[in-house]
Design a protein around this motif. Sequence first.
Motif, short mmCIF file in Angstrom:
data_model
loop_
_atom_site.label_atom_id
_atom_site.label_comp_id
_atom_site.label_asym_id
_atom_site.label_seq_id
_atom_site.Cartn_x
_atom_site.Cartn_y
_atom_site.Cartn_z
N ALA A 19 0.83 -1.21 0.00
CA ALA A 19 0.00 0.00 0.00
C ALA A 19 0.87 1.26 0.00
O ALA A 19 0.55 2.24 -0.69
CB ALA A 19 -0.95 0.00 1.20
N VAL A 20 1.96 1.25 0.76
CA VAL A 20 2.87 2.40 0.80
C VAL A 20 3.47 2.63 -0.59
O VAL A 20 3.51 3.76 -1.08
CB VAL A 20 3.98 2.19 1.86
N ASP A 53 9.65 2.08 8.53
CA ASP A 53 9.58 3.53 8.67
C ASP A 53 9.16 4.01 7.29
O ASP A 53 9.99 4.14 6.38
CB ASP A 53 10.95 4.09 9.07
N ALA A 54 7.87 4.24 7.11
CA ALA A 54 7.32 4.56 5.79
C ALA A 54 7.93 5.82 5.20
O ALA A 54 8.20 5.90 4.00
CB ALA A 54 5.80 4.68 5.86
N GLN A 55 8.19 6.81 6.04
CA GLN A 55 8.76 8.06 5.54
C GLN A 55 10.19 7.83 5.02
O GLN A 55 10.55 8.31 3.94
CB GLN A 55 8.77 9.12 6.64
N LEU A 56 10.98 7.10 5.77
CA LEU A 56 12.35 6.83 5.37
C LEU A 56 12.40 5.96 4.10
O LEU A 56 13.15 6.24 3.16
CB LEU A 56 13.08 6.13 6.51
N ILE A 61 12.97 5.40 -1.96
CA ILE A 61 12.42 5.01 -3.26
C ILE A 61 12.29 6.23 -4.17
O ILE A 61 12.57 6.15 -5.37
CB ILE A 61 11.07 4.29 -3.10
N TYR A 62 11.88 7.38 -3.62
CA TYR A 62 11.83 8.60 -4.42
C TYR A 62 13.21 8.94 -4.98
O TYR A 62 13.34 9.38 -6.12
CB TYR A 62 11.30 9.79 -3.62
N LEU A 82 7.63 -4.86 -6.18
CA LEU A 82 7.69 -5.43 -4.84
C LEU A 82 7.44 -6.93 -4.97
O LEU A 82 6.45 -7.35 -5.58
CB LEU A 82 6.62 -4.81 -3.94
N SER A 83 8.35 -7.74 -4.42
CA SER A 83 8.16 -9.19 -4.40
C SER A 83 8.48 -9.68 -3.00
O SER A 83 9.25 -9.06 -2.27
CB SER A 83 9.05 -9.86 -5.44
#
Length: 165
Positions: A19-20, A53-56, A61-62, A82-83
């Motif tokens: 989802a992230v 840590d979704a932000q990190l 990835i950005y 994503l796998s």
Amino acid sequence: VGNLSAQTRPSLEMQDVDAVLRELWQKAETACESRGVKLRYRGTSRPLYSNIDAQLLTRAIYNLLSNSLKFAADGGEIELELSAGKKYYRISVRDYGTSVSPDLDLFNHWRREPGIEDGKSGMGLGLKLVQLAAAAHSGTVWFDRLKGEGFRVILSLPISRRASS
């Protein structure tokens, strides 16, 4: 860009990694399309929960997408994937642009290749931040230099289903 000298602990929370990444993909897709580059996302067929840590992770990835966008061929494609395995999941970003010389130390911050005169902007810190983000999640990062077929960066991160500390 972030403070590389700050050694703060990641803020790990149980989240659906798929989802992230889907949310990140939706936001980044417009920027890619404005350059004529197609951003394709291939996720898992079901939620993949892990302490992250979704932000990190999103910032890492950005950085990878930004690098890929700089070097992708006009009208080209970037793949975000994503796998999942039993103990680890992998996030990969692949472009089909020019590959990087195998002689370069890609984690050497403050160095960026090719040179500034090529018109590509950046400070050369992105891959170091990606490496730090992977390490903060007890993972690793490696590269595939695909001769004549682009470049792929792969983050391998452990699936953690324990309560975060």
